[in-house]
Design an enzyme around this catalytic site. Sequence first.
Site, PDB file in Angstrom:
ATOM      1  NE  ARG A 119      -4.048  -2.095   2.010  1.00 22.91           N
ATOM      2  CZ  ARG A 119      -3.974  -3.280   2.612  1.00 22.91           C
ATOM      3  NH1 ARG A 119      -2.934  -3.578   3.389  1.00 22.91           N
ATOM      4  NH2 ARG A 119      -4.913  -4.185   2.427  1.00 22.91           N
ATOM      5  CE  LYS A 141       0.171  13.471 -15.756  1.00 23.98           C
ATOM      6  NZ  LYS A 141      -0.071  13.808 -17.175  1.00 23.98           N
ATOM      7  CD  GLU A 183       7.744  15.263 -23.167  1.00 21.66           C
ATOM      8  OE1 GLU A 183       7.271  16.365 -22.809  1.00 21.66           O
ATOM      9  OE2 GLU A 183       7.046  14.241 -23.279  1.00 21.66           O
ATOM     10  CE  LYS A 225       6.070  16.927 -15.073  1.00 23.47           C
ATOM     11  NZ  LYS A 225       6.265  15.648 -15.765  1.00 23.47           N
ATOM     12  CD  GLU A 235      -2.936  15.714 -16.601  1.00 28.58           C
ATOM     13  OE1 GLU A 235      -3.650  15.141 -17.423  1.00 28.58           O
ATOM     14  OE2 GLU A 235      -1.715  15.502 -16.494  1.00 28.58           O
ATOM     15  NE  ARG A 239       1.247  16.715 -13.580  1.00 32.08           N
ATOM     16  CZ  ARG A 239       1.880  15.920 -12.732  1.00 32.08           C
ATOM     17  NH1 ARG A 239       1.609  15.996 -11.446  1.00 32.08           N
ATOM     18  NH2 ARG A 239       2.764  15.048 -13.151  1.00 32.08           N
ATOM     19  CG  ASN A 243      -0.745  15.810 -20.810  1.00 29.77           C
ATOM     20  OD1 ASN A 243       0.248  15.133 -20.597  1.00 29.77           O
ATOM     21  ND2 ASN A 243      -1.747  15.901 -19.940  1.00 29.77           N
ATOM     22  CG  HIS A 246       2.038  14.466 -24.265  1.00 21.43           C
ATOM     23  ND1 HIS A 246       2.751  15.594 -24.588  1.00 21.43           N
ATOM     24  CD2 HIS A 246       2.844  13.738 -23.445  1.00 21.43           C
ATOM     25  CE1 HIS A 246       3.930  15.556 -23.977  1.00 21.43           C
ATOM     26  NE2 HIS A 246       4.006  14.434 -23.292  1.00 21.43           N
ATOM     27  CG  HIS A 250      -0.203   9.539 -25.359  1.00 19.57           C
ATOM     28  ND1 HIS A 250      -0.800   9.951 -24.182  1.00 19.57           N
ATOM     29  CD2 HIS A 250       1.130   9.633 -25.147  1.00 19.57           C
ATOM     30  CE1 HIS A 250       0.135  10.284 -23.311  1.00 19.57           C
ATOM     31  NE2 HIS A 250       1.312  10.102 -23.881  1.00 19.57           N
ATOM     32  CG  HIS A 263       6.702   9.832 -24.863  1.00 19.40           C
ATOM     33  ND1 HIS A 263       5.330   9.790 -25.003  1.00 19.40           N
ATOM     34  CD2 HIS A 263       6.964  10.920 -24.084  1.00 19.40           C
ATOM     35  CE1 HIS A 263       4.783  10.799 -24.340  1.00 19.40           C
ATOM     36  NE2 HIS A 263       5.750  11.494 -23.779  1.00 19.40           N
TER      37      HIS A 263
END
Length: 366
Positions: A119, A141, A183, A225, A235, A239, A243, A246, A250, A263
Amino acid sequence: MMKTLTVDLADRSYPIFIGESLISNSDLYSPYIKGKQVMIVTNTTVAPLYLEQVKSALSDYDVDEVILPDGEQYKNLDTLNLIFDALLEKRHNRTTTLIALGGGVVGDMTGFAASCYQRGVDFIQVPTTLLSQVDSSVGGKTAVNHPMGKNMIGAFYQPKCVIADISVLATLPQRELSAGIAEVVKYGLICNNEFYLWLDENVEALASYDTVALSRAVELSCLDKAAVVAQDEKEGGIRAILNLGHTFGHAIETNQGYGVWLHGEAVAAGMVMAADMSWRLGNISQQDVQRLQGMLKRAQLPCVPPKEMSNQDFIDLMQVDKKVLDGKLRLVLLTAIGEAVVTSDFSADTLHQTLDAGEQLGCSSQ
């Protein structure tokens, strides 16, 4: 000379250390390891280069390791289970610390494993690619991919610290270095016009492994960032501007098969598509789009999507994007160079015009 930045998240704030020859500095690790057990997670490419250096820095601890296969195609639940297997086989308890030694795939999977194991246990990011140093190692993330969508299974889970050693970038293949530059360019586009102008003058230096330029790029990217993450950790709002490109990118990665396009390569093409849409909406000039294309070309990055991808391929895959809200597609678009917004305020015709543009978006020189 080491720089230290802070991701300000109240009692979960953490430092980002940026400099050369940091990876074997035991003083950077020890304040963030609370137990005696450490599990280093790395991959088959990075392990021969840097695993022993990190182990030597952790000689005061009981150190185990798990070496994963290298590649985006292995960023899945099956590979994630290898980390859990190693933790259980070596009887790691909840005071253990995981160390992510590698690029974005290793960092994402290690962070996700840390968020789940018993956990939640601590982890440290030691990113070894430019892309992971400026982006995926910062902000918490963590995720794995699903055949139907990238990064769809994961959690927000912050590291205890990030150790960004610029020296390790010297061993990156050119293609991986260029992917990271995509990026970096993103930060200039979305929130820092002055940085964007600096990048336009220094992109060749970055692509040539210039350590001074790389150190500056990592520092400024992490500053940007960290500022965004401090405002919106999970997000829910601003935030999402991180992206840019992206949603298109993606879709490319999923369509082509994870690992076929890196990527950063997919994001580069996606940023040009987002810039093209922003121009069509009247927010930026065509010259702005051409300048971006020229910069990416000089960084040895693609500016167009795969020829075989149809408009319907993009639409179907983009509908699985995490920014889709109540069935409505939202995109990160530019309102100016250095300013971005998450919006659904565009027509289907505008989106299709960008998708129809295809090769016409190509890498024209500035």
